[in-house]
Design a protein around this motif. Sequence first.
Motif, PDB file in Angstrom:
ATOM      1  N   ASN A 178      18.013  13.368  38.985  1.00  0.00           N
ATOM      2  CA  ASN A 178      18.554  12.145  39.584  1.00  0.00           C
ATOM      3  C   ASN A 178      17.604  10.954  39.459  1.00  0.00           C
ATOM      4  N   ASP A 179      16.306  11.174  39.713  1.00  0.00           N
ATOM      5  CA  ASP A 179      15.342  10.073  39.617  1.00  0.00           C
ATOM      6  C   ASP A 179      14.749   9.935  38.219  1.00  0.00           C
ATOM      7  N   LYS A 180      14.818  11.010  37.428  1.00  0.00           N
ATOM      8  CA  LYS A 180      14.234  11.039  36.078  1.00  0.00           C
ATOM      9  C   LYS A 180      12.756  10.677  36.125  1.00  0.00           C
ATOM     10  N   ASP A 181      12.033  11.310  37.043  1.00  0.00           N
ATOM     11  CA  ASP A 181      10.625  11.045  37.309  1.00  0.00           C
ATOM     12  C   ASP A 181       9.811  12.266  36.880  1.00  0.00           C
ATOM     13  N   PHE A 182       9.288  12.229  35.652  1.00  0.00           N
ATOM     14  CA  PHE A 182       8.548  13.380  35.140  1.00  0.00           C
ATOM     15  C   PHE A 182       7.302  13.671  35.961  1.00  0.00           C
ATOM     16  N   ALA A 183       6.572  12.658  36.380  1.00  0.00           N
ATOM     17  CA  ALA A 183       5.339  12.885  37.146  1.00  0.00           C
ATOM     18  C   ALA A 183       5.628  13.708  38.398  1.00  0.00           C
ATOM     19  N   ALA A 184       6.677  13.367  39.120  1.00  0.00           N
ATOM     20  CA  ALA A 184       7.039  14.113  40.329  1.00  0.00           C
ATOM     21  C   ALA A 184       7.544  15.508  39.966  1.00  0.00           C
ATOM     22  N   ALA A 185       8.350  15.614  38.919  1.00  0.00           N
ATOM     23  CA  ALA A 185       8.894  16.909  38.508  1.00  0.00           C
ATOM     24  C   ALA A 185       7.787  17.845  38.045  1.00  0.00           C
ATOM     25  N   SER A 186       6.784  17.317  37.368  1.00  0.00           N
ATOM     26  CA  SER A 186       5.718  18.167  36.836  1.00  0.00           C
ATOM     27  C   SER A 186       4.928  18.850  37.939  1.00  0.00           C
ATOM     28  N   ARG A 187       4.908  18.274  39.127  1.00  0.00           N
ATOM     29  CA  ARG A 187       4.202  18.903  40.253  1.00  0.00           C
ATOM     30  C   ARG A 187       4.961  20.117  40.793  1.00  0.00           C
ATOM     31  N   LEU A 188       6.221  20.266  40.395  1.00  0.00           N
ATOM     32  CA  LEU A 188       7.043  21.382  40.876  1.00  0.00           C
ATOM     33  C   LEU A 188       7.135  22.534  39.883  1.00  0.00           C
ATOM     34  N   ILE A 189       6.561  22.369  38.688  1.00  0.00           N
ATOM     35  CA  ILE A 189       6.622  23.448  37.700  1.00  0.00           C
ATOM     36  C   ILE A 189       5.252  24.112  37.579  1.00  0.00           C
ATOM     37  N   GLY A 190       5.289  25.380  37.154  1.00  0.00           N
ATOM     38  CA  GLY A 190       4.062  26.143  37.007  1.00  0.00           C
ATOM     39  C   GLY A 190       3.307  25.773  35.746  1.00  0.00           C
ATOM     40  N   ASP A 191       2.183  26.454  35.559  1.00  0.00           N
ATOM     41  CA  ASP A 191       1.344  26.206  34.382  1.00  0.00           C
ATOM     42  C   ASP A 191       2.086  26.519  33.093  1.00  0.00           C
ATOM     43  N   ARG A 192       2.962  27.489  33.145  1.00  0.00           N
ATOM     44  CA  ARG A 192       3.778  27.850  31.986  1.00  0.00           C
ATOM     45  C   ARG A 192       5.235  27.741  32.420  1.00  0.00           C
ATOM     46  N   TYR A 193       6.022  26.916  31.728  1.00  0.00           N
ATOM     47  CA  TYR A 193       7.433  26.708  32.055  1.00  0.00           C
ATOM     48  C   TYR A 193       8.254  27.155  30.857  1.00  0.00           C
ATOM     49  N   VAL A 194       8.925  28.289  30.993  1.00  0.00           N
ATOM     50  CA  VAL A 194       9.703  28.889  29.909  1.00  0.00           C
ATOM     51  C   VAL A 194      11.131  28.371  30.001  1.00  0.00           C
ATOM     52  N   GLN A 195      11.609  27.823  28.902  1.00  0.00           N
ATOM     53  CA  GLN A 195      12.929  27.199  28.860  1.00  0.00           C
ATOM     54  C   GLN A 195      13.860  28.034  27.978  1.00  0.00           C
ATOM     55  N   HIS A 196      15.031  28.403  28.503  1.00  0.00           N
ATOM     56  CA  HIS A 196      16.009  29.169  27.738  1.00  0.00           C
ATOM     57  C   HIS A 196      17.158  28.322  27.211  1.00  0.00           C
ATOM     58  N   ASN A 197      17.241  27.056  27.619  1.00  0.00           N
ATOM     59  CA  ASN A 197      18.222  26.139  27.046  1.00  0.00           C
ATOM     60  C   ASN A 197      17.734  25.815  25.634  1.00  0.00           C
ATOM     61  N   PRO A 198      18.531  26.126  24.605  1.00  0.00           N
ATOM     62  CA  PRO A 198      18.047  25.956  23.228  1.00  0.00           C
ATOM     63  C   PRO A 198      17.793  24.506  22.809  1.00  0.00           C
ATOM     64  N   SER A 199      18.222  23.530  23.589  1.00  0.00           N
ATOM     65  CA  SER A 199      17.997  22.139  23.210  1.00  0.00           C
ATOM     66  C   SER A 199      16.781  21.521  23.914  1.00  0.00           C
ATOM     67  N   ILE A 200      16.045  22.341  24.688  1.00  0.00           N
ATOM     68  CA  ILE A 200      14.863  21.845  25.400  1.00  0.00           C
ATOM     69  C   ILE A 200      13.674  22.733  25.036  1.00  0.00           C
ATOM     70  N   ALA A 201      12.557  22.118  24.680  1.00  0.00           N
ATOM     71  CA  ALA A 201      11.346  22.863  24.330  1.00  0.00           C
ATOM     72  C   ALA A 201      10.675  23.428  25.583  1.00  0.00           C
ATOM     73  N   ASP A 202       9.891  24.483  25.392  1.00  0.00           N
ATOM     74  CA  ASP A 202       9.116  25.077  26.483  1.00  0.00           C
ATOM     75  C   ASP A 202       8.082  24.105  27.032  1.00  0.00           C
ATOM     76  N   GLY A 203       7.624  24.403  28.228  1.00  0.00           N
ATOM     77  CA  GLY A 203       6.477  23.733  28.813  1.00  0.00           C
ATOM     78  C   GLY A 203       6.757  22.371  29.401  1.00  0.00           C
ATOM     79  N   ALA A 204       5.705  21.808  29.981  1.00  0.00           N
ATOM     80  CA  ALA A 204       5.797  20.481  30.592  1.00  0.00           C
ATOM     81  C   ALA A 204       6.182  19.427  29.558  1.00  0.00           C
ATOM     82  N   GLU A 205       5.694  19.604  28.333  1.00  0.00           N
ATOM     83  CA  GLU A 205       6.001  18.629  27.283  1.00  0.00           C
ATOM     84  C   GLU A 205       7.498  18.605  26.974  1.00  0.00           C
ATOM     85  N   GLY A 206       8.114  19.787  26.937  1.00  0.00           N
ATOM     86  CA  GLY A 206       9.548  19.858  26.696  1.00  0.00           C
ATOM     87  C   GLY A 206      10.340  19.198  27.813  1.00  0.00           C
ATOM     88  N   LEU A 207       9.917  19.439  29.054  1.00  0.00           N
ATOM     89  CA  LEU A 207      10.578  18.814  30.199  1.00  0.00           C
ATOM     90  C   LEU A 207      10.410  17.297  30.148  1.00  0.00           C
TER      91      LEU A 207
END
Length: 143
Positions: A36-65
Amino acid sequence: MDITSAVRTSGSGGSVDTKLERNKRNVLAFYEVAINDKDFAAASRLIGDRYVQHNPSIADGAEGLERRIEFMKKAFPELRAEIKNIFAEGDFVIGHVHGVRVPGERGTAIVDIFRLDENGRLIEHWDVMQDLPEEAANENGIF
């Protein structure tokens, strides 16, 4: 939906319930800041050191998010997610969500599955999406 009203408290007060409620709150906060806010800085504080993505159109990790959030900002600046239901079991939280990319469109029904670590941070994500039809074969509604 207001984030605080979306979390249903079980009332038993046990440590497992507390963990489940915390995990639901963290996922709800993630929807708010990432989608809703599209705020990566805030979202990144809610994900772990490794973020595994299963949606094929989004890359793994914080960089993908981060790339996905930047894409949403540009392509769908008014995109909103409304959480209709949220469930937690073990390390998983499942959200039943109404996503609308452009105001006035019917939108999409989404089921998101998140796995969280012991600290309540999101570490894995799956999703399934279905466009809301113009007509349905029944009157039950998608939500």
